[in-house]
Design a protein around this motif. Structure first.
Motif, PDB file in Angstrom:
ATOM      1  N   LEU A  98       0.638  -1.339  -0.421  1.00  0.00           N
ATOM      2  CA  LEU A  98       0.376   0.028  -0.224  1.00  0.00           C
ATOM      3  C   LEU A  98       0.562   1.493  -0.311  1.00  0.00           C
ATOM      4  N   LEU A  99       2.315   0.890   0.281  1.00  0.00           N
ATOM      5  CA  LEU A  99       3.241   2.382   0.519  1.00  0.00           C
ATOM      6  C   LEU A  99       3.878   2.834  -0.535  1.00  0.00           C
ATOM      7  N   GLY A 100       4.176   1.250  -1.762  1.00  0.00           N
ATOM      8  CA  GLY A 100       4.493   1.154  -2.568  1.00  0.00           C
ATOM      9  C   GLY A 100       5.739   1.190  -2.243  1.00  0.00           C
ATOM     10  N   ILE A 101       5.902  -0.061  -1.173  1.00  0.00           N
ATOM     11  CA  ILE A 101       8.323   0.010  -0.599  1.00  0.00           C
ATOM     12  C   ILE A 101       8.206  -0.834  -1.794  1.00  0.00           C
ATOM     13  N   ASP A 102       7.021  -1.844  -2.420  1.00  0.00           N
ATOM     14  CA  ASP A 102       8.007  -2.993  -2.875  1.00  0.00           C
ATOM     15  C   ASP A 102       8.252  -1.732  -4.888  1.00  0.00           C
ATOM     16  N   THR A 103       7.366  -1.694  -5.428  1.00  0.00           N
ATOM     17  CA  THR A 103       7.795  -0.572  -6.054  1.00  0.00           C
ATOM     18  C   THR A 103       9.322   0.165  -6.249  1.00  0.00           C
ATOM     19  N   ALA A 104       9.294   1.117  -4.821  1.00  0.00           N
ATOM     20  CA  ALA A 104       9.943   1.837  -4.780  1.00  0.00           C
ATOM     21  C   ALA A 104      11.703   1.143  -4.884  1.00  0.00           C
ATOM     22  N   LEU A 105      11.453   0.056  -4.028  1.00  0.00           N
ATOM     23  CA  LEU A 105      12.909  -0.789  -4.766  1.00  0.00           C
ATOM     24  C   LEU A 105      13.089  -1.407  -5.937  1.00  0.00           C
ATOM     25  N   ALA A 106      12.226  -1.970  -6.416  1.00  0.00           N
ATOM     26  CA  ALA A 106      12.307  -2.338  -7.843  1.00  0.00           C
ATOM     27  C   ALA A 106      12.891  -1.199  -8.558  1.00  0.00           C
ATOM     28  N   GLU A 178      13.706   7.862   0.177  1.00  0.00           N
ATOM     29  CA  GLU A 178      12.688   9.443   0.278  1.00  0.00           C
ATOM     30  C   GLU A 178      11.897   8.875  -0.916  1.00  0.00           C
ATOM     31  N   ALA A 179      11.961   7.812  -1.881  1.00  0.00           N
ATOM     32  CA  ALA A 179      10.935   7.569  -2.858  1.00  0.00           C
ATOM     33  C   ALA A 179      10.066   6.001  -1.265  1.00  0.00           C
ATOM     34  N   VAL A 180      10.464   6.581  -0.659  1.00  0.00           N
ATOM     35  CA  VAL A 180       9.772   5.620   0.283  1.00  0.00           C
ATOM     36  C   VAL A 180       8.591   6.467   0.944  1.00  0.00           C
ATOM     37  N   PHE A 181       8.970   7.638   1.405  1.00  0.00           N
ATOM     38  CA  PHE A 181       8.848   8.099   2.520  1.00  0.00           C
ATOM     39  C   PHE A 181       7.608   8.959   1.509  1.00  0.00           C
ATOM     40  N   PHE A 182       7.752   9.543   0.137  1.00  0.00           N
ATOM     41  CA  PHE A 182       7.078  10.059  -0.260  1.00  0.00           C
ATOM     42  C   PHE A 182       6.069   9.145  -0.284  1.00  0.00           C
ATOM     43  N   SER A 183       6.121   8.303  -0.941  1.00  0.00           N
ATOM     44  CA  SER A 183       4.761   7.948  -0.737  1.00  0.00           C
ATOM     45  C   SER A 183       3.559   7.351  -0.008  1.00  0.00           C
ATOM     46  N   ALA A 184       4.536   6.796   1.001  1.00  0.00           N
ATOM     47  CA  ALA A 184       3.681   7.018   2.418  1.00  0.00           C
ATOM     48  C   ALA A 184       3.067   8.541   2.670  1.00  0.00           C
ATOM     49  N   ALA A 185       3.961   9.604   2.818  1.00  0.00           N
ATOM     50  CA  ALA A 185       3.307  11.145   3.067  1.00  0.00           C
ATOM     51  C   ALA A 185       2.272  11.183   2.076  1.00  0.00           C
ATOM     52  N   HIS A 186       1.710  11.256   0.318  1.00  0.00           N
ATOM     53  CA  HIS A 186       0.882  11.251  -0.439  1.00  0.00           C
ATOM     54  C   HIS A 186      -0.218  10.038   0.331  1.00  0.00           C
ATOM     55  N   VAL A 192       4.612  17.822   6.903  1.00  0.00           N
ATOM     56  CA  VAL A 192       5.488  18.170   7.123  1.00  0.00           C
ATOM     57  C   VAL A 192       6.402  19.179   7.035  1.00  0.00           C
ATOM     58  N   ASP A 193       5.476  19.923   8.577  1.00  0.00           N
ATOM     59  CA  ASP A 193       5.822  21.480   7.934  1.00  0.00           C
ATOM     60  C   ASP A 193       6.592  21.291   9.522  1.00  0.00           C
ATOM     61  N   LEU A 194       6.510  20.536  10.022  1.00  0.00           N
ATOM     62  CA  LEU A 194       7.403  20.133  11.441  1.00  0.00           C
ATOM     63  C   LEU A 194       8.471  18.622  11.411  1.00  0.00           C
ATOM     64  N   ALA A 240      14.789  11.638  11.958  1.00  0.00           N
ATOM     65  CA  ALA A 240      13.768  12.419  12.040  1.00  0.00           C
ATOM     66  C   ALA A 240      12.694  11.772  12.019  1.00  0.00           C
ATOM     67  N   VAL A 241      11.425  12.463  11.972  1.00  0.00           N
ATOM     68  CA  VAL A 241      10.404  12.322  13.288  1.00  0.00           C
ATOM     69  C   VAL A 241       9.039  13.152  12.116  1.00  0.00           C
ATOM     70  N   THR A 242       8.056  12.912  11.555  1.00  0.00           N
ATOM     71  CA  THR A 242       6.884  14.083  11.877  1.00  0.00           C
ATOM     72  C   THR A 242       6.207  13.439  12.656  1.00  0.00           C
ATOM     73  N   ARG A 243       5.453  15.193  12.651  1.00  0.00           N
ATOM     74  CA  ARG A 243       4.252  14.979  14.099  1.00  0.00           C
ATOM     75  C   ARG A 243       3.212  14.393  14.632  1.00  0.00           C
ATOM     76  N   GLU A 244       3.432  12.938  13.590  1.00  0.00           N
ATOM     77  CA  GLU A 244       2.290  11.891  13.274  1.00  0.00           C
ATOM     78  C   GLU A 244       3.377  10.714  13.967  1.00  0.00           C
ATOM     79  N   GLY A 245       4.535  10.811  14.262  1.00  0.00           N
ATOM     80  CA  GLY A 245       5.752  10.176  14.461  1.00  0.00           C
ATOM     81  C   GLY A 245       6.223   8.887  13.285  1.00  0.00           C
ATOM     82  N   ILE A 246       5.550   9.616  11.853  1.00  0.00           N
ATOM     83  CA  ILE A 246       6.076   8.189  10.897  1.00  0.00           C
ATOM     84  C   ILE A 246       7.086   8.992  10.742  1.00  0.00           C
ATOM     85  N   PRO A 247       8.490   8.456  10.569  1.00  0.00           N
ATOM     86  CA  PRO A 247       9.975   8.109  10.475  1.00  0.00           C
ATOM     87  C   PRO A 247      10.291   8.594   8.834  1.00  0.00           C
TER      88      PRO A 247
END
Length: 577
Positions: A98-106, A178-186, A192-194, A240-247
């Protein structure tokens, strides 16, 4: 006449089924089922008795040939080949996709062909950190024999190490993160203001550090251990983590790295990601003037804690300013003050009344312990003097000065005590110890207070204070990595394997934080509940298949809340050729 099954639900949510022999009869114009025989609970059914009943009926009907074979003999009996937990691994795999980690790694690993599925191998290692942390050798066995990893057929220790090497090759300059985080952030619509940043250390089970210029690891070095294991070499990890605790991203440095020297690398690394307007939040360990200036480059801003002890001039100025506190929450008050040479910075004093009471009580307990020990030393010194005088009188000699060595040692031990020594001062002439009342008074002014500095002109004092309190999310992430994910101790020898180990823990932290955020359950509780779901492999002459144990409503809701499809009831059907 027919066999009928009925069921009832117990208070604990379990379902019990019963088997009955019934036939329909018409009464008052409606058809009703009349029970002739109750065979009892389905899980306690006398199957052999039913087979005998069927055989006797068939004999009466003249079908002896069909009745000669027991029920199901044509296909043969089914054998349970294995039963392995499925639920937690299935949830993590669903979030992984769901987070697209498989495609990011591929996309990062490239089009190279390998005998093993690198993406599935990496997922198996990440799932192992989240469910049952173990060494890479044990993880390989676990993924094949003790846990169902969807899509994974085989895994050996060398496959695990090869996948780790490829992961680090792909994560050059944090590309995979970077690829994993932006997929999760979307997907999660993260703010990600803080960005909250902190460091920790983790140690190696090895007596000696490596030579940075030698052939061994350049990371394993001695330094200030936050695990209180200064006897072992270590590495420093930044997160580095977001205010929700997401790394967001992690960094690894040699064990002797000073916190004040890493901010430039962190700032440059996140700037390349183009996150937009970001306020970096960090604690007092990163609050040097040089770091604050660097965090303001390229339009960035910061919120940082300022040390108020150790004779801080800024703390003295802030406490001397007049002003009224603003109530933010029951346990937090804030006051913004102006200091000399602001240089575009804002200063906020935060006061926690509950913490102030705890500080005062803790200090009073320590002072009471000091008074008791000083009194004991003084009493022991007086008793020794009396004994020496009495012995001299008895012997008819002039009293000699008693030995003061034991009492001096006791005072030295008290002075060097890590918690009590800070409240003592030594008399310049006699060398005796006493309580430093000036130090006590100075510390009392700081009870429950901490000083913040920020370069952001738009945030309110309340937002600055609450934003800094969220720095606890970074500390909570480190606690999770060290406890739930077993980040420490580390046994790897090569730098690439060390970095890969930390990155696997980072990916596991991302998955479990998303699961916790969507279900509002803690990960240990989620893993325990879903660990009760098993995949059972059944085989017989007609082939084999995998069947999933029945899901409870609670388990189904966990999958639904996470946006992950339910495990299939049956899968992997294989028939003889």
């Amino acid at each position: 006449m027919y066999l009928r099954k009925i069921q009832r639900r117990n208070k604990d949510g379990s379902v019990v089924r019963y088997l009955q022999l019934a036939h329909n009869r018409r009464k008052d114009g409606t058809t009703q089922a009349e029970v002739l025989v109750n065979f009892g609970r389905e899980d306690r059914l006398d199957v052999d008795g039913l087979r005998r009943l069927v055989a006797s009926i068939n004999r009466y009907l003249g079908d002896e040939d069909d009745a000669a074979a027991p029920l199901g003999a044509e296909a043969g009996p089914l054998t349970v080949e294995s039963s392995r937990p499925l639920g937690a691994g299935w949830l993590l795999d669903g979030l992984w996709r769901l987070l697209g980690i498989d495609t990011a790694l591929a996309s990062r690993i490239g089009g190279r062909k390998f005998r093993t599925d690198i993406e599935r191998t990496l997922f198996a290692l990440v799932a192992n950190r989240a469910i049952a942390p173990a060494s890479k050798l044990a993880a390989a066995d676990w993924a094949i024999f003790d846990q169902v990893i969807p899509g994974l057929q085989t895994l050996a220790e060398q496959h695990a190490y090869r996948a780790m090497d490829l992961l680090i090759e792909a994560d050059t300059q944090g590309a995979v993160q970077e690829a994993v985080f932006f997929s999760a952030a979307h997907l999660l619509n993260l703010e990600v203001d803080l960005v909250f940043f902190d460091t920790t250390s983790t140690y190696f089970e090895r007596d000696e550090a490596d030579d940075p210029d030698g052939e061994g690891s350049s990371l394993r070095q001695y330094g200030h251990s936050k695990d209180h294991r200064k006897d072992l070499p270590q590495i420093v990890i930044g997160l580095a983590v977001t205010r929700e605790g997401i790394p967001v991203r992690c960094w690894i440095w040699p064990g002797g790295t000073n916190d004040q020297t890493v901010i430039t690398e962190v700032k440059d690394g996140l700037r390349d990601w183009r996150l937009g307007r970001v306020v970096t939040v960090c604690d007092t360990g990163f609050s040097s003037e040089a770091n604050q200036a660097y965090l303001r480059r390229a339009g960035g801003h910061y919120i940082t804690g300022i040390k108020m002890r150790e004779g801080s001039n800024l703390a003295d100025q802030a406490l001397s300013r007049q002003g009224r506190y603003q109530q933010v929450r029951d346990n937090l008050r804030v006051k913004e003050v102006r200091l000399d040479g602001d240089d575009g910075r804002r200063w906020i004093i935060c006061h926690n009344p509950a913490e102030a009471e705890r500080d005062a009580a803790r200090r009073e307990d320590q002072l009471a312990a000091i008074r008791e020990e000083l009194g004991r030393i003084k009493a022991a010194r007086g008793a020794d003097a009396r004994k020496t005088k009495a012995k001299a009188v008895k012997d008819g000699k002039r009293p000699a000065a008693p030995s003061d060595t034991p009492h001096r040692k006791a005072e030295c031990a008290l002075r060097d005590h890590p918690a009590l020594g800070r409240w003592l001062k030594q008399h310049p002439t006699t060398g005796r110890l006493s309580i430093n009342t000036a130090k006590v008074a100075a510390e009392a002014r700081l009870d429950g207070k901490y000083l913040l500095a920020t370069s952001d002109p738009d945030l309110s004092a309340e937002d600055v204070a609450l934003g800094y309190k969220n720095l606890l999310e970074a500390e909570r992430a480190f606690r999770t990595m060290k406890s739930t994910l077993d980040l420490r101790p580390v046994y790897h020898r090569l730098d690439e394997r060390i970095r890969a180990h930390v990155l696997l823990c980072w990916l596991a932290l991302l998955l479990i934080r998303v699961a916790e955020r969507r279900t509002e359950w803690t990960w240990p509780k989620i893993a325990a509940e879903l660990g009760r779901i098993h995949q059972v492999t059944l085989s017989g002459p007609a082939g084999s298949l995998q069947q999933t144990t029945r899901l409870t409503d609670t388990q189904a809701k966990l999958f639904k809340d996470c946006g992950v499809s339910l495990p299939p009831k049956m899968s992997g059907l294989k028939t003889p050729e």
